[in-house]
Design an enzyme around this catalytic site. Structure first.
Site, short mmCIF file in Angstrom:
data_model
loop_
_atom_site.label_atom_id
_atom_site.label_comp_id
_atom_site.label_asym_id
_atom_site.label_seq_id
_atom_site.Cartn_x
_atom_site.Cartn_y
_atom_site.Cartn_z
CB SER A 36 -0.92 0.01 1.22
OG SER A 36 -0.15 -0.14 2.40
CG ASP B 230 -5.18 4.52 7.08
OD1 ASP B 230 -4.04 4.46 7.58
OD2 ASP B 230 -5.51 3.89 6.05
CG HIS C 269 -1.94 3.12 4.88
ND1 HIS C 269 -3.16 2.54 5.12
CD2 HIS C 269 -1.16 2.16 4.35
CE1 HIS C 269 -3.13 1.27 4.72
NE2 HIS C 269 -1.92 1.01 4.26
#
Ligand code: NAG
Ligand code: NAG
Ligand code: NAG
Length: 366
Positions: A24, A331, A334
């Site tokens: 990610s 979040d 991240h």
């Protein structure tokens, strides 16, 4: 003169493309397309407020805005690196308009079967081996001959990661202890190293291999492991010492192995990306970098001391901060665009790559 110009303009024009593998931290949209084939609900990062900054809609990036790879592409004078899987009209296609970003959110370095054998699932079958397989498959559409393909790799900047962080994340979140996952580290590092060697054999000339972030500073872990004795926390940052030491252990092993392949391949540029220390700067002095709301609490999340709640992950129905630029963390897991931008700057226009990235440009300008 060209040489000097090149160094001061951060390698603009040095590379014909970036080829990216990872998770990610570098996924610009692959998981978004792949998730449509999963039986489970689409992941929360495909919905607002993800992407609220810059893109103004969710792109599949796990942040409010741009990632390190986006800033890197821009500084190299390249367009943003398209995901390998992308929507083309109605159909999702692979191979018609090839994107060179193979990174997938939640991907691991080790194959999913490794994790499943240890009693927990990983959400996506997109390990580094799978990503390398996609890349090799796509070569037939990207280049016509053996020498063409070597040229493509020679002219590209390979961004190998970050990858490996999720091998540990998935296990820790599933309840494994740090001691239980320590034996994963050499296996994860070997997987990264053998992928690097594969790419060198295919012609890769310049590879950046980032290490892990200081995961002991993540709201996820600060929440899961809440209530530890105060001596478990680093007084300078408030981060969990044992998890940061674990990330450093991974990074040290990675650097040792990278040095070995550098010695074996002296004409190839193997660059370690020190994400860990680049990020540690703002965990130590958040205010100095504009993170006036602190470094350890998430901008977007379901409440609690670090604004992270595993059963109420960042979405339009959780709390989202007014100004993500004043937060390191987006979040829980991240980082915000602002934090990624600072890591980008520290690495590619600073001193957090080994060897320094800027000094390599002159080698590719002829
Ligand atoms: C994962 O993907 C690889 C490559 O596409 C495939 O060979 C393998 O069977 C897949 N594994 C699972 C569990 O779906
Ligand atoms: C986390 O979210 C769930 C679901 O909304 C809620 O029931 C729970 O109370 C929350 N936990 C905390 C610590 O806020
Ligand atoms: C790179 O760093 C130099 C010196 O610190 C600075 O003057 C320049 O603005 C930076 N460039 C970018 C694109 O950040």
């Amino acid at each position: 003169m060209i040489l000097l110009g090149c160094i001061s303009s951060i390698s603009n024009g040095c590379y014909t493309s970036i080829i990216s593998f990872g998770d990610s931290l570098a996924d610009t949209g692959n998981a978004k397309v792949l998730s449509k084939y999963d039986k489970v609900d689409p992941p929360h990062f495909l919905f607002p407020p993800y992407g609220e900054t810059y893109f103004h809609n969710p792109t599949g990036r796990c942040s409010n805005g741009r990632l390190i790879i986006d800033f890197l592409a821009e500084s190299l004078g390249l367009p943003m690196i398209s995901p390998y899987f992308q929507r083309d009209g109605i159909e999702d296609v692979v191979n018609s308009r090839i994107g060179l970003n193979y990174a997938v959110a939640s991907a691991t370095a080790l194959d999913s079967s490794f994790h499943e054998a240890r009693g927990y699932n990983v959400p996506t079958n997109a390990s580094l081996g799978v990503q390398l397989g996609w890349f090799k498959l796509s070569l037939s559409s990207l280049c016509d001959s053996f020498s063409d393909c070597r040229k493509l790799l020679q002219g590209s900047l390979i961004l190998m990661g970050e990858i490996g962080g999720n091998d540990y994340n998935h296990a820790l979140v599933a309840g494994k202890s740090i001691n239980q996952i320590k034996p994963y580290v050499p296996l994860v590092v070997n997987t990264i190293i053998s992928t690097v060697i594969d790419l060198i054999d295919l012609g890769a000339q310049t590879l950046i291999v980032p290490g892990n972030l200081p995961i002991g500073c993540s709201p996820v872990y600060l929440t899961i492991y809440a209530g530890y004795n105060s001596d478990e926390y680093d007084a300078a940052t408030g981060c969990l010492i044992r998890l940061n030491k674990f990330a450093e252990y991974h990074n040290e092993l990675l650097k040792i192995e990278l040095n070995k392949i550098q010695e074996m391949h002296p004409s190839v540029n193997i660059i370690y990306g020190d994400y860990y220390n680049a990020a540690l700067q703002f965990y130590i002095s958040p205010n100095e970098f504009g993170f006036s709301n602190g470094a350890l609490n998430a901008c977007c999340g379901g409440g609690g001391p670090f604004n992270y709640n595993q059963s109420a992950e960042c979405s339009s129905s959780t709390i989202t901060c007014a100004d993500p630029n004043t937060y390191v963390n987006w979040d829980g897991l991240h980082l915000t665009e602002a934090a990624y931008k600072l890591i980008y700057t520290s690495l590619f226009n600073g001193s957090y790559t080994i060897p320094p990235f800027n000094s390599l440009c002159s080698m590719c300008v002829t």
